[in-house]
Design an enzyme around this catalytic site. Structure first.
Site, mmCIF file in Angstrom:
data_model
loop_
_atom_site.group_PDB
_atom_site.id
_atom_site.type_symbol
_atom_site.label_atom_id
_atom_site.label_comp_id
_atom_site.label_asym_id
_atom_site.label_seq_id
_atom_site.Cartn_x
_atom_site.Cartn_y
_atom_site.Cartn_z
ATOM 1 N N SER A 44 0.903 -1.309 0.104
ATOM 2 C CA SER A 44 -0.054 0.045 -0.046
ATOM 3 C C SER A 44 0.985 1.243 0.181
ATOM 4 O O SER A 44 0.428 2.458 0.031
ATOM 5 C CB SER A 44 -1.039 -0.142 1.262
ATOM 6 O OG SER A 44 -1.636 -0.996 1.257
ATOM 7 N N GLY A 45 2.093 1.010 0.113
ATOM 8 C CA GLY A 45 2.991 2.247 0.121
ATOM 9 C C GLY A 45 3.513 2.395 1.534
ATOM 10 O O GLY A 45 4.158 3.480 1.747
ATOM 11 N N HIS A 98 1.462 -5.323 9.205
ATOM 12 C CA HIS A 98 0.231 -5.446 7.981
ATOM 13 C C HIS A 98 -0.683 -6.486 8.739
ATOM 14 O O HIS A 98 -1.517 -6.879 7.886
ATOM 15 C CB HIS A 98 1.022 -6.483 7.352
ATOM 16 C CG HIS A 98 2.147 -5.599 6.072
ATOM 17 N ND1 HIS A 98 1.623 -4.264 5.678
ATOM 18 C CD2 HIS A 98 3.020 -5.980 5.595
ATOM 19 C CE1 HIS A 98 2.584 -3.949 4.813
ATOM 20 N NE2 HIS A 98 3.690 -5.000 4.920
ATOM 21 N N SER A 128 0.780 -4.416 -7.577
ATOM 22 C CA SER A 128 2.244 -4.246 -6.725
ATOM 23 C C SER A 128 2.705 -5.660 -6.376
ATOM 24 O O SER A 128 3.837 -5.991 -6.527
ATOM 25 C CB SER A 128 1.914 -2.991 -5.976
ATOM 26 O OG SER A 128 3.249 -2.980 -5.228
ATOM 27 N N TYR A 201 -3.129 6.352 0.002
ATOM 28 C CA TYR A 201 -1.828 6.479 -1.003
ATOM 29 C C TYR A 201 -2.196 7.609 -2.245
ATOM 30 O O TYR A 201 -1.240 8.436 -2.504
ATOM 31 C CB TYR A 201 -1.259 5.063 -1.694
ATOM 32 C CG TYR A 201 -0.283 4.973 -2.681
ATOM 33 C CD1 TYR A 201 0.999 4.869 -2.133
ATOM 34 C CD2 TYR A 201 -0.290 5.565 -3.945
ATOM 35 C CE1 TYR A 201 2.202 4.689 -3.067
ATOM 36 C CE2 TYR A 201 0.577 5.498 -4.867
ATOM 37 C CZ TYR A 201 2.001 5.044 -4.354
ATOM 38 O OH TYR A 201 3.135 5.009 -5.164
ATOM 39 N N SER A 235 11.854 11.909 1.129
ATOM 40 C CA SER A 235 10.919 11.040 1.171
ATOM 41 C C SER A 235 10.507 10.717 -0.320
ATOM 42 O O SER A 235 9.618 9.887 -0.686
ATOM 43 C CB SER A 235 9.596 11.125 1.966
ATOM 44 O OG SER A 235 8.993 12.310 1.457
ATOM 45 N N MET A 240 14.421 7.980 -2.304
ATOM 46 C CA MET A 240 14.117 6.846 -1.657
ATOM 47 C C MET A 240 14.736 5.396 -2.363
ATOM 48 O O MET A 240 15.161 4.372 -2.090
ATOM 49 C CB MET A 240 12.618 6.370 -1.409
ATOM 50 C CG MET A 240 12.036 6.923 0.174
ATOM 51 S SD MET A 240 10.542 6.236 0.340
ATOM 52 C CE MET A 240 10.656 4.523 0.967
ATOM 53 N N ARG A 265 9.066 0.071 -7.506
ATOM 54 C CA ARG A 265 8.885 -0.457 -8.721
ATOM 55 C C ARG A 265 8.442 0.924 -9.549
ATOM 56 O O ARG A 265 9.043 1.236 -10.420
ATOM 57 C CB ARG A 265 7.714 -1.467 -8.672
ATOM 58 C CG ARG A 265 7.609 -2.293 -10.102
ATOM 59 C CD ARG A 265 6.463 -3.049 -9.779
ATOM 60 N NE ARG A 265 5.295 -2.474 -9.638
ATOM 61 C CZ ARG A 265 4.432 -2.209 -10.553
ATOM 62 N NH1 ARG A 265 4.461 -2.451 -11.745
ATOM 63 N NH2 ARG A 265 3.069 -1.765 -10.097
ATOM 64 N N GLY A 267 5.655 3.430 -8.300
ATOM 65 C CA GLY A 267 5.409 4.643 -7.423
ATOM 66 C C GLY A 267 4.415 5.462 -7.968
ATOM 67 O O GLY A 267 4.418 6.591 -7.600
HETATM 68 N N1 LIG Z 1 8.402 7.368 -2.002
HETATM 69 C C1 LIG Z 1 7.425 6.860 -2.782
HETATM 70 N N2 LIG Z 1 6.500 7.334 -3.500
HETATM 71 C C2 LIG Z 1 5.740 6.581 -4.240
HETATM 72 N N3 LIG Z 1 5.507 5.442 -4.106
HETATM 73 C C3 LIG Z 1 6.390 4.769 -3.288
HETATM 74 C C4 LIG Z 1 7.323 5.398 -2.676
HETATM 75 N N4 LIG Z 1 8.216 4.190 -1.992
HETATM 76 C C5 LIG Z 1 7.543 3.234 -2.384
HETATM 77 N N5 LIG Z 1 6.508 3.372 -2.926
HETATM 78 C C6 LIG Z 1 5.793 2.364 -3.503
HETATM 79 O O1 LIG Z 1 5.033 1.578 -2.803
HETATM 80 C C7 LIG Z 1 4.818 0.328 -3.006
HETATM 81 C C8 LIG Z 1 5.203 -0.677 -1.959
HETATM 82 O O2 LIG Z 1 4.564 -0.730 -0.879
HETATM 83 P P1 LIG Z 1 4.781 -1.193 0.298
HETATM 84 O O3 LIG Z 1 5.962 -0.416 0.952
HETATM 85 O O4 LIG Z 1 3.649 -1.283 1.173
HETATM 86 O O5 LIG Z 1 5.413 -2.677 0.182
HETATM 87 C C9 LIG Z 1 5.415 0.135 -4.447
HETATM 88 O O6 LIG Z 1 4.327 0.434 -5.561
HETATM 89 P P2 LIG Z 1 4.323 -0.094 -6.859
HETATM 90 O O7 LIG Z 1 4.922 -1.455 -6.817
HETATM 91 O O8 LIG Z 1 3.101 -0.003 -7.451
HETATM 92 O O9 LIG Z 1 5.439 0.855 -7.634
HETATM 93 C C10 LIG Z 1 6.271 1.377 -4.371
HETATM 94 O O10 LIG Z 1 6.831 1.820 -5.672
HETATM 95 C C1 LIG Z 2 12.615 -7.663 6.507
HETATM 96 C C2 LIG Z 2 11.765 -6.509 5.859
HETATM 97 C C3 LIG Z 2 10.397 -6.715 5.735
HETATM 98 C C4 LIG Z 2 10.068 -7.419 4.256
HETATM 99 C C5 LIG Z 2 8.889 -7.796 4.088
HETATM 100 C C6 LIG Z 2 7.726 -7.377 4.709
HETATM 101 O O1 LIG Z 2 6.623 -7.816 4.306
HETATM 102 S S1 LIG Z 2 5.827 -7.172 2.953
HETATM 103 O O2 LIG Z 2 6.705 -7.337 1.984
HETATM 104 O O3 LIG Z 2 5.614 -5.707 3.306
HETATM 105 O O4 LIG Z 2 4.545 -7.881 2.910
HETATM 106 C C7 LIG Z 2 7.944 -6.876 5.910
HETATM 107 C C8 LIG Z 2 9.094 -6.478 6.388
#
Ligand SMILES: Nc1ncnc2c1ncn2[C@@H]1O[C@H](COP(=O)(O)O)[C@@H](OP(=O)(O)O)[C@H]1O
Ligand SMILES: CCc1ccc(OS(=O)(=O)O)cc1
Length: 305
Positions: A44-45, A98, A128, A201, A235, A240, A265, A267
């Site tokens: 979810s970000g 989560h 995602s 998000y 951020s 990031m 990926r 974002g």
């Molecule tokens: N700084 C940022 N801005 C926007 N999206 C971000 C971000 N950092 C992570 N994300 C996006 O958050 C998702 C990962 O979520 P989580 O942190 O819950 O695992 C990914 O989405 P996408 O796969 O759609 O790009 C990732 O690219």
């Molecule tokens: C070790 C960090 C980590 C990795 C994966 C996690 O779960 S999820 O990918 O967001 O489902 C949580 C923490």
């Protein structure tokens, strides 16, 4: 574990980083009133929000986010390492999770811990998740998006004819941490409490500054304009993506295959449109409308966009 998940109380968990013993022990974790809890369904970000909270805490100074891995800055209460780190921590701090509400440590509900629930269009969490689980070994890798979406072509067919909508993958029932619908519906029971903030998000993407202000207000923090500028800059997706403390590149290759993708990926919002078929989109709409009918529409700012 034969299906690529570790099941606990009817909820599928990743097979790496989690044990049944820890999930049971974690139930007695005691939250402090001054803790800040970040809750979300996977993909979810979450890591973006964690980064923002760390930067609000440091008033934009990137020293902390550039020197400590993100999972140590805001440990996951349900993982073995996260739980151990949190147990040994003296003062309050950030906690991530989560977990669905029914598995959550009961102390939260007697505390004043500030809780931020991050919600994202489930179509985008699905897309995602598909790409993330495909490059990781946390759970069994999906065979294809089609298979990940519904489990099997037979189920898809049953879905389209309206037969078995409730049991299909489109409801995200068999992905890590269970069902998106149940996750959201469960945590929405906290809606209206003064220590519970919902952030989407989509709104965070659309007006990051305004949402950071809203988060600061909720946390009782203030940022000077220059500090806000630093929080926004540090951020951002690009910054990031390049921060090895935040982009998961510190995970071993056997766990996350960085040659074929990244946590960071796209974002963006709406990337699901590039991956869902028309039939999948229709099925998803149907189930979403049906299952979420009881919740106010403003919770889902992406709907109808
Ligand atoms: N700084 C940022 N801005 C926007 N999206 C971000 C971000 N950092 C992570 N994300 C996006 O958050 C998702 C990962 O979520 P989580 O942190 O819950 O695992 C990914 O989405 P996408 O796969 O759609 O790009 C990732 O690219
Ligand atoms: C070790 C960090 C980590 C990795 C994966 C996690 O779960 S999820 O990918 O967001 O489902 C949580 C923490």
């Amino acid at each position: 574990m034969s299906d690529g998940y570790m099941w606990f109380e009817g909820v599928p968990f990743p097979v790496v980083g989690y044990t049944l013993e820890h999930l049971k022990a974690m139930h007695n974790f005691v939250f402090k009133d001054e803790d800040v809890l970040i809750l979300s369904f996977p993909k979810s970000g979450t890591n973006w929000l964690i980064e923002i909270l760390c930067l609000i805490h440091s008033k934009g100074d990137p020293t902390w986010i550039q020197s400590v891995p993100i999972w140590e800055r805001s440990p996951w209460v349900e993982t073995m390492n996260g739980y151990e780190a949190l147990k040994g921590r003296e003062g309050p701090g950030h906690v991530s999770s989560h977990l669905p509400i029914q598995l959550f440590p009961k102390s939260l509900f007697q505390s004043k811990t500030k809780v931020i629930y991050l919600i994202r269009n489930p179509r985008d969490t699905l897309a995602s998740g598909y790409f993330f689980w495909s490059i990781s070994n946390f759970v069994k890798k999906p065979e294809s998006l089609e298979q990940y979406f519904v489990g099997s072509p037979k189920e898809m067919e049953a879905l389209v004819t309206g037969g078995r909508a409730c049991s299909a993958r489109a409801l995200l029932t068999e992905v890590a941490f269970g069902s998106w619908l149940e996750h959201v519906c469960g945590w929405m029971s906290m809606r209206g409490k003064e220590n519970f903030l919902i952030v989407s998000y989509e709104e965070l993407k659309q007006d990051t500054r305004n949402m950071i202000q809203k988060i600061c207000q909720f946390l009782g923090r203030t940022l000077e304009p220059e500090e806000m500028h630093l929080v926004l800059k540090n951020s951002s997706f690009q910054v990031m993506k390049e921060n090895k403390m935040s982009n998961y590149s510190l995970l071993p290759n056997w766990l996350l295959d960085e040659k074929n993708g990244s946590l960071m990926r796209r974002g963006t919002t709406g990337d699901w449109k590039n991956h869902f078929t028309v039939a999948q989109a229709e099925v998803f709409d149907k189930i979403f409308q049906e299952k979420m009918a009881g919740l106010p529409r403003e919770l889902f700012p992406w709907e109808g966009c």
